[in-house]
Design a protein around this motif. Structure first.
Motif, PDB file in Angstrom:
ATOM      1  N   ASN A 149       1.994   5.271   0.526  1.00  0.00           N
ATOM      2  CA  ASN A 149       1.804   6.200   1.647  1.00  0.00           C
ATOM      3  C   ASN A 149       0.540   7.023   1.467  1.00  0.00           C
ATOM      4  O   ASN A 149      -0.176   7.289   2.434  1.00  0.00           O
ATOM      5  CB  ASN A 149       3.023   7.108   1.781  1.00  0.00           C
ATOM      6  CG  ASN A 149       4.223   6.360   2.318  1.00  0.00           C
ATOM      7  OD1 ASN A 149       4.077   5.390   3.052  1.00  0.00           O
ATOM      8  ND2 ASN A 149       5.401   6.787   1.953  1.00  0.00           N
ATOM      9  N   ILE A 185      -6.168  -0.621   9.966  1.00  0.00           N
ATOM     10  CA  ILE A 185      -5.460  -1.204   8.820  1.00  0.00           C
ATOM     11  C   ILE A 185      -4.296  -0.304   8.404  1.00  0.00           C
ATOM     12  O   ILE A 185      -3.177  -0.776   8.185  1.00  0.00           O
ATOM     13  CB  ILE A 185      -6.434  -1.432   7.647  1.00  0.00           C
ATOM     14  CG1 ILE A 185      -7.400  -2.553   7.995  1.00  0.00           C
ATOM     15  CG2 ILE A 185      -5.682  -1.746   6.355  1.00  0.00           C
ATOM     16  CD1 ILE A 185      -8.558  -2.689   7.041  1.00  0.00           C
ATOM     17  N   ALA A 186      -4.558   1.002   8.296  1.00  0.00           N
ATOM     18  CA  ALA A 186      -3.497   1.934   7.905  1.00  0.00           C
ATOM     19  C   ALA A 186      -2.392   1.965   8.958  1.00  0.00           C
ATOM     20  O   ALA A 186      -1.202   1.999   8.627  1.00  0.00           O
ATOM     21  CB  ALA A 186      -4.071   3.329   7.696  1.00  0.00           C
ATOM     22  N   LEU A 238      -1.499  -0.462  11.160  1.00  0.00           N
ATOM     23  CA  LEU A 238      -0.719  -1.701  11.145  1.00  0.00           C
ATOM     24  C   LEU A 238       0.204  -1.765   9.934  1.00  0.00           C
ATOM     25  O   LEU A 238       1.346  -2.205  10.048  1.00  0.00           O
ATOM     26  CB  LEU A 238      -1.656  -2.913  11.181  1.00  0.00           C
ATOM     27  CG  LEU A 238      -2.430  -3.107  12.489  1.00  0.00           C
ATOM     28  CD1 LEU A 238      -3.400  -4.268  12.369  1.00  0.00           C
ATOM     29  CD2 LEU A 238      -1.485  -3.309  13.666  1.00  0.00           C
ATOM     30  N   ASP A 239      -0.293  -1.307   8.786  1.00  0.00           N
ATOM     31  CA  ASP A 239       0.545  -1.298   7.587  1.00  0.00           C
ATOM     32  C   ASP A 239       1.682  -0.290   7.730  1.00  0.00           C
ATOM     33  O   ASP A 239       2.806  -0.543   7.293  1.00  0.00           O
ATOM     34  CB  ASP A 239      -0.308  -0.990   6.355  1.00  0.00           C
ATOM     35  CG  ASP A 239       0.388  -1.361   5.063  1.00  0.00           C
ATOM     36  OD1 ASP A 239       1.227  -2.282   5.087  1.00  0.00           O
ATOM     37  OD2 ASP A 239       0.094  -0.733   4.031  1.00  0.00           O
ATOM     38  N   TYR A 240       1.396   0.837   8.376  1.00  0.00           N
ATOM     39  CA  TYR A 240       2.425   1.853   8.614  1.00  0.00           C
ATOM     40  C   TYR A 240       3.500   1.321   9.569  1.00  0.00           C
ATOM     41  O   TYR A 240       4.689   1.538   9.361  1.00  0.00           O
ATOM     42  CB  TYR A 240       1.770   3.111   9.184  1.00  0.00           C
ATOM     43  CG  TYR A 240       2.738   4.193   9.584  1.00  0.00           C
ATOM     44  CD1 TYR A 240       3.390   4.950   8.622  1.00  0.00           C
ATOM     45  CD2 TYR A 240       2.993   4.462  10.921  1.00  0.00           C
ATOM     46  CE1 TYR A 240       4.272   5.952   8.988  1.00  0.00           C
ATOM     47  CE2 TYR A 240       3.862   5.458  11.292  1.00  0.00           C
ATOM     48  CZ  TYR A 240       4.507   6.205  10.316  1.00  0.00           C
ATOM     49  OH  TYR A 240       5.387   7.180  10.674  1.00  0.00           O
ATOM     50  N   LYS A 241       3.083   0.618  10.621  1.00  0.00           N
ATOM     51  CA  LYS A 241       4.031   0.097  11.613  1.00  0.00           C
ATOM     52  C   LYS A 241       4.964  -0.944  11.015  1.00  0.00           C
ATOM     53  O   LYS A 241       6.126  -1.015  11.401  1.00  0.00           O
ATOM     54  CB  LYS A 241       3.291  -0.520  12.801  1.00  0.00           C
ATOM     55  CG  LYS A 241       2.757   0.498  13.768  1.00  0.00           C
ATOM     56  CD  LYS A 241       3.830   1.426  14.218  1.00  0.00           C
ATOM     57  CE  LYS A 241       4.050   1.370  15.680  1.00  0.00           C
ATOM     58  NZ  LYS A 241       4.982   2.381  16.159  1.00  0.00           N
ATOM     59  N   LYS A 242       4.456  -1.771  10.088  1.00  0.00           N
ATOM     60  CA  LYS A 242       5.320  -2.813   9.538  1.00  0.00           C
ATOM     61  C   LYS A 242       6.188  -2.329   8.380  1.00  0.00           C
ATOM     62  O   LYS A 242       7.114  -3.021   7.987  1.00  0.00           O
ATOM     63  CB  LYS A 242       4.503  -4.033   9.112  1.00  0.00           C
ATOM     64  CG  LYS A 242       3.715  -3.868   7.856  1.00  0.00           C
ATOM     65  CD  LYS A 242       3.021  -5.158   7.476  1.00  0.00           C
ATOM     66  CE  LYS A 242       2.280  -4.952   6.169  1.00  0.00           C
ATOM     67  NZ  LYS A 242       1.575  -6.128   5.749  1.00  0.00           N
ATOM     68  N   SER A 243       5.914  -1.134   7.853  1.00  0.00           N
ATOM     69  CA  SER A 243       6.717  -0.624   6.746  1.00  0.00           C
ATOM     70  C   SER A 243       8.044  -0.064   7.262  1.00  0.00           C
ATOM     71  O   SER A 243       8.142   0.404   8.393  1.00  0.00           O
ATOM     72  CB  SER A 243       5.960   0.446   5.968  1.00  0.00           C
ATOM     73  OG  SER A 243       5.857   1.627   6.722  1.00  0.00           O
ATOM     74  N   MET A 300       0.852  -1.161   0.000  1.00  0.00           N
ATOM     75  CA  MET A 300       0.000   0.000   0.000  1.00  0.00           C
ATOM     76  C   MET A 300       0.907   1.237   0.000  1.00  0.00           C
ATOM     77  O   MET A 300       1.849   1.326   0.785  1.00  0.00           O
ATOM     78  CB  MET A 300      -0.897  -0.045   1.241  1.00  0.00           C
ATOM     79  CG  MET A 300      -2.021   0.924   1.215  1.00  0.00           C
ATOM     80  SD  MET A 300      -3.241   0.906   2.587  1.00  0.00           S
ATOM     81  CE  MET A 300      -3.222  -0.669   3.306  1.00  0.00           C
ATOM     82  N   LYS A 306      -2.401   4.846   2.427  1.00  0.00           N
ATOM     83  CA  LYS A 306      -2.478   4.678   3.884  1.00  0.00           C
ATOM     84  C   LYS A 306      -3.080   5.918   4.536  1.00  0.00           C
ATOM     85  O   LYS A 306      -3.897   5.807   5.450  1.00  0.00           O
ATOM     86  CB  LYS A 306      -1.087   4.432   4.474  1.00  0.00           C
ATOM     87  CG  LYS A 306      -0.517   3.086   4.191  1.00  0.00           C
ATOM     88  CD  LYS A 306       0.853   2.990   4.834  1.00  0.00           C
ATOM     89  CE  LYS A 306       1.748   2.110   4.015  1.00  0.00           C
ATOM     90  NZ  LYS A 306       3.129   2.112   4.480  1.00  0.00           N
TER      91      LYS A 306
END
Length: 110
Positions: free
Chosen positions: A3, A19-20, A22-27, A1, A6
């Motif tokens: 930025n 969702i945004a 969790l995706d931000y934390k793992k990036s 995804m 997100k």
């Protein structure tokens, strides 16, 4: 995804925010754009929730003020749409009226 995606998804309900987030934390790329819009959207969600509860209590006491709950809902929707537009334009700009309250309060970059 991306930025930009997100940042936009963060405004779409609490599920979208999670969702945004969790995706931000793992990036590995911690974008300031996403960090800023995560904070703005979380602030808007909290603000809308608290204001909704306050208006519901007020309307239960004075039923003739029902139009007030519709106005609060409409204002929350407009602020949400303005946040999505700002995120889509990839700008870091606070939401009107309430955005300054949440600047610097939430930091998700750690």
């Amino acid at each position: 995804m991306s930025n930009k995606t997100k940042a936009i998804v963060a405004y779409i309900t609490i599920i979208g925010w999670i969702i945004a987030y969790l995706d931000y934390k793992k990036s590995t790329d911690k974008s300031p754009l996403v960090n800023y819009h995560l904070g703005q959207s979380l602030g808007l969600i909290i603000f809308s929730f608290v204001l909704g509860i306050a208006v519901t209590i007020l309307v239960s006491i004075v039923p003739s003020l029902y139009f007030l709950s519709m106005i609060v809902s409409l204002v929350s929707l407009v602020l949400l749409l303005l946040g999505i537009i700002t995120a889509n334009n990839e700008t870091i700009k606070p939401l009107p009226i309430v955005g300054k309250l949440f600047e610097g309060k939430f930091n998700f970059a750690s």
